[in-house]
Design a protein around this motif. Structure first.
Motif, PDB file in Angstrom:
ATOM      1  N   SER A  14       0.793  -1.115   0.069  1.00 32.03           N
ATOM      2  CA  SER A  14      -0.079  -0.005   0.094  1.00 32.03           C
ATOM      3  C   SER A  14       0.699   1.331  -0.162  1.00 32.03           C
ATOM      4  CB  SER A  14      -0.942  -0.123   1.192  1.00 32.03           C
ATOM      5  OG  SER A  14      -1.764  -0.996   1.105  1.00 32.03           O
ATOM      6  N   GLU A  15       0.390   2.084  -0.624  1.00 31.10           N
ATOM      7  CA  GLU A  15       1.185   3.593  -0.579  1.00 31.10           C
ATOM      8  C   GLU A  15       1.427   4.072   0.857  1.00 31.10           C
ATOM      9  OE1 GLU A  15      -0.709   6.808  -2.908  1.00 31.10           O
ATOM     10  OE2 GLU A  15       1.327   7.521  -3.196  1.00 31.10           O
ATOM     11  N   GLY A  16       2.528   4.394   0.911  1.00 29.56           N
ATOM     12  CA  GLY A  16       2.898   4.892   2.478  1.00 29.56           C
ATOM     13  C   GLY A  16       3.500   3.687   3.316  1.00 29.56           C
ATOM     14  N   ALA A  17       3.604   2.353   3.018  1.00 28.58           N
ATOM     15  CA  ALA A  17       4.020   1.529   3.609  1.00 28.58           C
ATOM     16  C   ALA A  17       5.466   1.172   3.157  1.00 28.58           C
ATOM     17  CB  ALA A  17       3.102  -0.072   3.311  1.00 28.58           C
ATOM     18  N   SER A  18       6.140   0.525   4.205  1.00 24.27           N
ATOM     19  CA  SER A  18       7.644   0.244   3.832  1.00 24.27           C
ATOM     20  C   SER A  18       7.805  -0.993   3.035  1.00 24.27           C
ATOM     21  CB  SER A  18       8.517   0.005   5.257  1.00 24.27           C
ATOM     22  OG  SER A  18       7.765  -1.289   5.711  1.00 24.27           O
ATOM     23  N   LEU A  19       8.834  -0.892   2.481  1.00 24.67           N
ATOM     24  CA  LEU A  19       9.316  -1.779   1.392  1.00 24.67           C
ATOM     25  C   LEU A  19      10.559  -2.539   1.501  1.00 24.67           C
ATOM     26  CD1 LEU A  19       8.785  -3.102  -1.682  1.00 24.67           C
ATOM     27  CD2 LEU A  19       9.819  -1.174  -2.352  1.00 24.67           C
ATOM     28  N   ARG A  77      15.665  -1.381   0.229  1.00 20.79           N
ATOM     29  CA  ARG A  77      14.531  -0.948   1.281  1.00 20.79           C
ATOM     30  C   ARG A  77      14.154   0.538   0.842  1.00 20.79           C
ATOM     31  NH1 ARG A  77      17.909  -3.334   5.641  1.00 20.79           N
ATOM     32  NH2 ARG A  77      18.852  -1.123   6.067  1.00 20.79           N
ATOM     33  N   LYS A  78      12.741   0.739   1.202  1.00 17.58           N
ATOM     34  CA  LYS A  78      12.238   2.283   1.256  1.00 17.58           C
ATOM     35  C   LYS A  78      11.170   2.390   2.334  1.00 17.58           C
ATOM     36  CE  LYS A  78      10.503   5.792  -1.687  1.00 17.58           C
ATOM     37  NZ  LYS A  78      10.471   6.338  -3.103  1.00 17.58           N
ATOM     38  N   PRO A  79      11.418   3.411   3.140  1.00 15.12           N
ATOM     39  CA  PRO A  79      10.386   3.642   4.274  1.00 15.12           C
ATOM     40  C   PRO A  79       9.163   3.869   4.136  1.00 15.12           C
ATOM     41  CG  PRO A  79      11.953   5.308   4.199  1.00 15.12           C
ATOM     42  CD  PRO A  79      12.350   4.422   3.134  1.00 15.12           C
ATOM     43  N   SER A  80       8.829   4.363   2.914  1.00 17.44           N
ATOM     44  CA  SER A  80       7.523   4.977   2.804  1.00 17.44           C
ATOM     45  C   SER A  80       7.267   4.868   1.304  1.00 17.44           C
ATOM     46  CB  SER A  80       7.220   6.249   3.213  1.00 17.44           C
ATOM     47  OG  SER A  80       5.819   6.658   3.030  1.00 17.44           O
ATOM     48  N   VAL A  81       6.505   3.975   0.691  1.00 18.40           N
ATOM     49  CA  VAL A  81       6.332   3.832  -0.958  1.00 18.40           C
ATOM     50  C   VAL A  81       5.408   4.786  -1.378  1.00 18.40           C
ATOM     51  CG1 VAL A  81       5.408   2.067  -2.709  1.00 18.40           C
ATOM     52  CG2 VAL A  81       7.150   1.337  -0.901  1.00 18.40           C
ATOM     53  N   ALA A  86       5.716   2.174  -8.429  1.00 15.37           N
ATOM     54  CA  ALA A  86       5.647   0.974  -9.204  1.00 15.37           C
ATOM     55  C   ALA A  86       6.264   0.477 -10.466  1.00 15.37           C
ATOM     56  CB  ALA A  86       4.085   0.968  -9.508  1.00 15.37           C
ATOM     57  N   ALA A  87       6.993  -0.467 -10.512  1.00 15.40           N
ATOM     58  CA  ALA A  87       7.940  -0.587 -11.506  1.00 15.40           C
ATOM     59  C   ALA A  87       8.680  -2.104 -11.202  1.00 15.40           C
ATOM     60  CB  ALA A  87       8.988   0.255 -11.458  1.00 15.40           C
ATOM     61  N   VAL A 111       1.617  -0.928  -6.256  1.00 15.15           N
ATOM     62  CA  VAL A 111       1.512  -0.183  -5.236  1.00 15.15           C
ATOM     63  C   VAL A 111      -0.025   0.118  -5.180  1.00 15.15           C
ATOM     64  CG1 VAL A 111       1.937   2.162  -4.089  1.00 15.15           C
ATOM     65  CG2 VAL A 111       3.734   0.788  -5.311  1.00 15.15           C
ATOM     66  N   LEU A 112      -0.652  -0.166  -4.157  1.00 12.55           N
ATOM     67  CA  LEU A 112      -2.131   0.098  -4.055  1.00 12.55           C
ATOM     68  C   LEU A 112      -2.290   1.484  -3.270  1.00 12.55           C
ATOM     69  CD1 LEU A 112      -3.317  -3.181  -2.378  1.00 12.55           C
ATOM     70  CD2 LEU A 112      -3.425  -2.627  -4.540  1.00 12.55           C
ATOM     71  N   PRO A 113      -3.390   2.178  -3.800  1.00 14.85           N
ATOM     72  CA  PRO A 113      -3.653   3.556  -3.151  1.00 14.85           C
ATOM     73  C   PRO A 113      -4.257   3.487  -1.990  1.00 14.85           C
ATOM     74  CG  PRO A 113      -5.351   2.725  -5.081  1.00 14.85           C
ATOM     75  CD  PRO A 113      -4.406   1.939  -5.038  1.00 14.85           C
TER      76      PRO A 113
END
Lengths: 113, 113
Positions: A14-19, A77-81, A86-87, A111-113
């Motif tokens: 989800s958008e805003g989630a970590s990755l 990693r990314k703290p907030s997607v 999306a790629a 990535v989900l909105p």
């Protein structure tokens, strides 16, 4: 020969989630490691790279990756997607004295909105 | 900015045709590469060149040849196209030296019918 594995074919967050995208490599010596991103219909763009030194490397677009020799891993990693993340993401290692990259199979990120 | 251009974004050819894919880079890079990209397989190296008129086979050279008559241009040739050569083809370049980073073109999606 070197090889690169990316265990996750497709990840949805989800958008805003970590990755965290996983990458494992096989190579005897210290590898040179890369993460590339490919947006739909585009070529590959370098996100970050590791050659030596600090095992936590920072890249563009807020991404970072950590080299762990004991685990033969180089996870991204990314703290907030963001939706624009999306790629497809490719991990790669250099072999043959820098002539050739060996790429992993890629991980597609949705990535989900 | 480094720019790598490929002559076509989309190409449709018939089985048995001779196909030329052109790649041009504008940064005076010594090394150039041709990859094919297939789902689940990542990028696989077809051929690379480290100097004008020099070429080396990559992992999957069968059915392909290359030409590098000028430093900025690297051509991939399918002598007799077959349906199993339907794929995305990516060109890349990089300078000599220790940066190892490769710069990619946008890709050519080739369909052989």
């Amino acid at each position: 020969a070197q090889s690169v594995t990316q265990p996750d074919i497709h990840i949805t967050v989800s958008e805003g989630a970590s990755l965290e995208l996983r990458c494992n490599y096989s190579y005897g010596a210290t590898p040179y490691l890369f993460w590339y991103v490919q947006s739909p219909g585009q070529g590959l763009q370098l996100l970050l790279k590791y050659f030596s030194g600090d095992t936590l490397v920072q890249g563009i677009k807020g991404f970072e990756a950590e080299f762990k020799r004991s685990q033969s891993s180089f996870n991204l990693r990314k703290p907030s997607v963001h939706w624009s993340d999306a790629a497809e993401y490719f991990c790669a290692v250099v072999e043959n004295y820098g002539q050739n990259f060996v790429f992993g199979p890629g991980t597609r990120l949705s990535v989900l909105p | 900015d480094v720019k790598v251009t490929q002559s076509s974004r989309y190409l449709v050819k018939r089985t048995g045709e001779k196909v030329f894919l052109e790649c041009v880079q504008d940064m005076d890079h010594e090394n150039m590469f041709w990859y094919r990209q297939d789902p689940g397989l990542g990028l696989r190296l077809i051929y690379f060149s480290y100097d004008v008129k020099m070429k080396e086979k990559g992992d999957i050279p069968e059915g392909y040849s290359v030409s590098r008559e000028k430093k900025e241009r690297f051509s991939l040739i399918l002598e007799s196209a077959s349906t199993n050569q339907t794929s995305m083809y990516l060109c890349a370049s990089r300078p000599q030296g220790l940066s190892y980073e490769q710069y990619f073109g946008p890709g050519t999606r080739l369909t052989v019918t």
